[in-house]
Design a protein around this motif. Structure first.
Motif, PDB file in Angstrom:
ATOM      1  N   GLN A  10      57.422  72.765 134.760  1.00 13.03           N
ATOM      2  CA  GLN A  10      56.363  73.759 134.793  1.00 13.03           C
ATOM      3  C   GLN A  10      56.862  75.157 135.255  1.00 13.03           C
ATOM      4  OE1 GLN A  10      53.738  71.945 137.830  1.00 13.03           O
ATOM      5  NE2 GLN A  10      52.271  71.848 136.060  1.00 13.03           N
ATOM      6  N   ASP A  11      56.134  76.252 134.664  1.00  8.94           N
ATOM      7  CA  ASP A  11      56.249  77.715 134.671  1.00  8.94           C
ATOM      8  C   ASP A  11      55.359  78.083 135.801  1.00  8.94           C
ATOM      9  OD1 ASP A  11      58.861  77.854 133.546  1.00  8.94           O
ATOM     10  OD2 ASP A  11      57.727  78.913 131.718  1.00  8.94           O
ATOM     11  N   VAL A  12      55.671  79.144 136.522  1.00  7.67           N
ATOM     12  CA  VAL A  12      54.532  80.093 137.219  1.00  7.67           C
ATOM     13  C   VAL A  12      54.486  81.136 136.035  1.00  7.67           C
ATOM     14  CG1 VAL A  12      54.154  81.804 139.085  1.00  7.67           C
ATOM     15  CG2 VAL A  12      55.226  79.529 139.378  1.00  7.67           C
ATOM     16  N   LEU A  13      53.248  81.394 135.749  1.00 12.90           N
ATOM     17  CA  LEU A  13      52.761  82.175 134.771  1.00 12.90           C
ATOM     18  C   LEU A  13      51.759  83.393 135.133  1.00 12.90           C
ATOM     19  CD1 LEU A  13      52.166  81.564 131.149  1.00 12.90           C
ATOM     20  CD2 LEU A  13      50.361  82.469 132.464  1.00 12.90           C
ATOM     21  N   ALA A  14      51.850  84.308 134.951  1.00 11.58           N
ATOM     22  CA  ALA A  14      50.847  85.707 135.252  1.00 11.58           C
ATOM     23  C   ALA A  14      50.726  86.356 133.733  1.00 11.58           C
ATOM     24  CB  ALA A  14      51.390  86.589 136.274  1.00 11.58           C
ATOM     25  N   PHE A  15      49.511  86.540 133.946  1.00 10.41           N
ATOM     26  CA  PHE A  15      49.041  87.225 132.698  1.00 10.41           C
ATOM     27  C   PHE A  15      47.929  88.441 133.053  1.00 10.41           C
ATOM     28  CE2 PHE A  15      46.054  88.060 129.059  1.00 10.41           C
ATOM     29  CZ  PHE A  15      46.849  88.223 127.896  1.00 10.41           C
ATOM     30  N   TYR A  16      48.456  89.640 132.252  1.00  6.02           N
ATOM     31  CA  TYR A  16      47.715  90.814 132.332  1.00  6.02           C
ATOM     32  C   TYR A  16      47.370  91.429 131.006  1.00  6.02           C
ATOM     33  CZ  TYR A  16      45.703  94.029 135.888  1.00  6.02           C
ATOM     34  OH  TYR A  16      44.995  94.689 136.804  1.00  6.02           O
ATOM     35  N   GLY A  38      65.160  86.700 138.661  1.00  6.99           N
ATOM     36  CA  GLY A  38      65.974  85.546 139.046  1.00  6.99           C
ATOM     37  C   GLY A  38      66.661  85.085 137.788  1.00  6.99           C
ATOM     38  N   GLN A  39      66.900  83.734 137.649  1.00  7.87           N
ATOM     39  CA  GLN A  39      67.754  83.260 136.594  1.00  7.87           C
ATOM     40  C   GLN A  39      66.967  82.542 135.663  1.00  7.87           C
ATOM     41  OE1 GLN A  39      71.312  83.147 136.492  1.00  7.87           O
ATOM     42  NE2 GLN A  39      71.098  84.412 138.449  1.00  7.87           N
ATOM     43  N   THR A  40      65.690  82.616 135.795  1.00  4.22           N
ATOM     44  CA  THR A  40      64.809  82.003 134.687  1.00  4.22           C
ATOM     45  C   THR A  40      63.549  82.809 134.378  1.00  4.22           C
ATOM     46  OG1 THR A  40      63.633  80.639 136.196  1.00  4.22           O
ATOM     47  CG2 THR A  40      65.359  79.610 135.761  1.00  4.22           C
ATOM     48  N   GLY A  41      63.613  83.870 135.158  1.00  5.21           N
ATOM     49  CA  GLY A  41      62.306  84.696 134.709  1.00  5.21           C
ATOM     50  C   GLY A  41      62.330  85.558 133.597  1.00  5.21           C
ATOM     51  N   TYR A  42      61.356  85.751 133.067  1.00  2.43           N
ATOM     52  CA  TYR A  42      61.172  86.824 131.828  1.00  2.43           C
ATOM     53  C   TYR A  42      59.652  87.195 131.562  1.00  2.43           C
ATOM     54  CZ  TYR A  42      60.086  82.627 128.874  1.00  2.43           C
ATOM     55  OH  TYR A  42      59.421  81.430 128.333  1.00  2.43           O
ATOM     56  N   VAL A  43      59.746  88.169 130.764  1.00  2.00           N
ATOM     57  CA  VAL A  43      58.383  88.915 130.236  1.00  2.00           C
ATOM     58  C   VAL A  43      58.280  88.750 128.868  1.00  2.00           C
ATOM     59  CG1 VAL A  43      57.198  91.013 130.562  1.00  2.00           C
ATOM     60  CG2 VAL A  43      58.771  90.246 132.171  1.00  2.00           C
ATOM     61  N   SER A  57      60.360  75.865 139.926  1.00  2.00           N
ATOM     62  CA  SER A  57      61.475  75.357 140.962  1.00  2.00           C
ATOM     63  C   SER A  57      61.956  76.644 141.493  1.00  2.00           C
ATOM     64  CB  SER A  57      62.532  74.868 140.276  1.00  2.00           C
ATOM     65  OG  SER A  57      63.017  75.253 139.082  1.00  2.00           O
ATOM     66  N   GLU A  58      62.071  77.910 140.574  1.00  2.00           N
ATOM     67  CA  GLU A  58      62.752  78.872 141.305  1.00  2.00           C
ATOM     68  C   GLU A  58      61.723  79.931 141.986  1.00  2.00           C
ATOM     69  OE1 GLU A  58      65.960  82.293 139.766  1.00  2.00           O
ATOM     70  OE2 GLU A  58      64.375  81.828 138.358  1.00  2.00           O
ATOM     71  N   ALA A  59      60.757  79.968 141.247  1.00  2.00           N
ATOM     72  CA  ALA A  59      59.843  80.866 141.750  1.00  2.00           C
ATOM     73  C   ALA A  59      59.274  80.339 143.299  1.00  2.00           C
ATOM     74  CB  ALA A  59      58.424  81.035 140.836  1.00  2.00           C
ATOM     75  N   LEU A  60      59.069  79.018 143.408  1.00  2.00           N
ATOM     76  CA  LEU A  60      58.492  78.376 144.586  1.00  2.00           C
ATOM     77  C   LEU A  60      59.699  77.854 145.651  1.00  2.00           C
ATOM     78  CD1 LEU A  60      55.674  76.270 143.332  1.00  2.00           C
ATOM     79  CD2 LEU A  60      55.540  78.719 144.128  1.00  2.00           C
TER      80      LEU A  60
END
Length: 622
Positions: A258-264, A196-201, A280-283
């Protein structure tokens, strides 16, 4: 409305079943919430799966690079001892380039930890002590390929990671490649990931240093620490993937929330992959689902409320009429008729209510008549009982002194006996004493009659309580030398307005009562204190006391405690009753506190005129 009035109550309740829609809204809301929660969980799992795929790719790239590095190490082991490692190093550099790995330098590390050879030798690593890098030391000691985290030395412009593979030639050692992650394919693949517009790795090492960050995230500065280095280190060490929301207000870039965060974590390399996107974007799809569910629930609820209002307005209105009618009946209004509207069960109930009202009205008239007759009979019976009780009590009280008077008079009038002057005087003294008792009893009866008939007329005048108390104490002191009578009145006791005759009688009755029930003598103290708008007077003795069960009745007319002491001292049982009547006539109150065996304290209060509050009068002590 006419049709509704003709419907049965069952039909109206059937229509009101539309309220079940409210339950439907609740169920719909429940499943909507469940759907939102499940959507959120699915989204978090998707982000974690994406982080896992990127982690697997990174792991594969690193393992392939370690394989190429290991093959180069095997070539060194198979070559002659005097072979030039520069050729092998140059070929290794090319092979790593084919894998997308940019090697800043390649070094040959001896078993002692010293770098004996470097392809370029200008990176700034500690060539004399390569064991200062954990990955190198582990490769030599454990004999297995390893990957380090970000390595930083003075003079280095950007971080590198060390790939180390053990050498199996004589003497051991390791072949080490310093890889620039930012320019290598490790970051190239990650850069292609779009959220999307705000997601990154991000790719971080075990110390929390950011190795790679994709756009639109801010490019990492050299050796930049991640926002949760300690937590990421724990997850890498425990090989534990996780997905959740976290605060981002501490980050730069002008975005907070707030961010939605996933860690692996990577399987074999001490790195981890972080996938981030603004909540806001993820949800957004989840919130859209929640909004639509809320709108649908609101529409259903509005329909349910509308249908319920239409179908129940008539029922509620007529039930309220019945409620108001029942309240009027409860308040004694049996004359107002109850309106009967419609032909359903509520109308039948209203008709029954009205029939009940009519019967109650008829019964009430009859009951009132009979109650009046019963009350008149009770009044006559009570009057007869009181008259008999009064005559019986008076007969008993009058008989005692009259019997004595009659006996001594008869004795003096006997012709067959010549009484000497002393005996005659003794008899006459007894007759005089009994006559005084009879006069006192008659006076108390007259006072009691005035009190009960409300015939007391107060002739009020200013009264100094201390002087009145002293006079009463002086009158009673010579009668009982075994008692120590005293008065204690502070200087701030105000002058009161009272009828001195009745007030003096109150003092006399209480002091005489204290003397009478203190047969062994002791102290009798009369005291007073000012309290607000009244004066509290107390008479305290050290006598036999009064049992708790008798305290409520001591001020009743003719009441005397039934014990041996009361029978021995005698009395009419009118003194305290008269005192109570006189005190209450002045607007005061009287009460008693007592402990059996220790004595009693009788209190009475008298109001103070408003203009005299605060004024002082001289107190005395005796």
């Amino acid at each position: 409305m006419g049709l509704i009035n003709k419907l049965s109550l069952g039909a109206k309740i059937g229509i009101a079943v539309a309220c079940v829609l409210v339950a439907g809204v609740a169920v719909e809301g429940y499943f909507s919430v469940r759907a939102v929660m499940q959507s959120t969980e699915v989204m978090l799992e998707q982000r974690k799966s994406m982080a896992g795929l990127i982690a697997d790719y990174e792991e594969q790239m690193l393992q392939r690079a370690l394989s190429v590095l290991g093959a180069a190490g095997d070539n060194l082991a198979l070559s002659a001892r005097d072979a030039d490692p520069g050729n092998i190093g140059a070929q290794l550099e090319k092979d790593l380039r084919l894998l997308g790995m940019y090697a800043e330098d390649i070094m040959l590390v001896e078993a002692s930890g010293r770098a004996s050879w470097a392809l370029h030798g200008n990176l700034g690593l500690r060539s004399n002590d390569m064991f200062g890098y954990t990955a190198v030391e582990r490769a030599v000691a454990a004999g297995e390929p390893t990957v380090s985290g970000a390595v930083r030395e003075p003079g280095m412009q950007r971080p590198v990671v060390l790939l180390a593979t053990p050498l199996r030639r004589g003497g051991g050692g390791a072949l080490v490649a310093a890889i620039d992650v930012g320019q290598s394919g490790l970051g190239g693949f990650v850069q292609s990931v779009k959220l999307g517009q705000t997601g990154y790795v991000e790719v971080v090492d075990q110390a929390g240093v950011v190795l790679v960050r994709t756009r639109p995230g801010r490019p990492p500065s050299p050796f930049e620490m991640s926002d949760h280095p300690g937590r990421f280190a724990q997850l890498i060490a425990g090989k534990q993937p996780v997905s959740r929301t976290c605060h981002t207000c501490h980050e730069g870039g002008g975005r907070s929330g707030q961010d939605v965060l996933a860690f692996y974590p990577l399987a074999q390399t001490p790195w981890g992959v972080v996938v981030r996107q603004s909540e806001s974007e993820a949800l957004a799809p989840v919130r859209d689902l929640k909004s639509r569910s809320a709108q649908a629930g609101a529409i259903l609820l509005a329909l349910a409320i509308g249908m319920t209002w239409v179908t129940t307005r008539d029922i509620v209105g007529r039930v309220r009429q019945l409620r108001d009618a029942s309240r009027r009946m409860a308040n004694g209004d049996l004359a107002s008729p109850i309106r009967v509207l419609g032909g359903d069960e509520i109308a039948a109930l209203a008709g029954t209510f009205d029939d009940t009202r009519v019967r109650l009205q008829e019964s009430y008239v009859e009951l009132s008549r009979k109650t009046h007759e019963v009350e008149e009979a009770k009044a006559r019976s009570e009057a007869d009982r009181l008259k008999s009780e009064f005559i019986s009590a008076m007969s008993h009280e009058l008989r005692t002194p009259l019997t004595s008077i009659k006996g001594y008079t008869t004795s003096l009038l006997r012709n067959d006996v010549n009484w000497d002057s002393a005996t005659t005087r003794e008899f006459l003294g007894t007759i005089d004493q009994k006559a005084d008792e009879l006069q006192d009893l008659i006076e108390k009866l007259l006072q009691t009659t005035k009190i009960e008939g409300g015939a007391i007329r107060l002739d009020k005048e200013p009264v100094v309580l201390s002087r009145l108390a002293q006079r009463v104490i002086k009158d009673n002191a010579f009668r009982s030398p075994r008692h120590q009578l005293s008065a204690d009145f502070p200087f701030d006791i105000p002058v009161i307005e009272a009828d001195v005759r009745y007030l003096e009688q109150v003092f006399h009755n209480l002091v005489e009562n204290a003397i009478k029930y203190s047969p062994n003598g002791g102290r009798i103290a009369v005291s007073a204190r000012a309290q607000g708008r009244e004066v509290i007077v107390s008479v305290q003795d050290e006598g036999i006391g009064i049992a708790p069960e008798n305290l409520p009745k001591v001020f009743d007319r003719f009441y005397r405690v039934d014990n041996a002491m009361s029978r021995r001292v005698g009395g009419t049982g009118l003194g305290l009753s008269i005192a109570k009547g006189f005190v209450e006539a002045h607007g005061g109150k009287i009460w008693v506190e007592s402990i059996v065996g220790k004595g009693s304290i009788f209190y009475f209060s008298l109001p103070v005129p408003a203009e005299d509050i605060g004024e002082e009068t001289t107190g005395t002590s005796g």
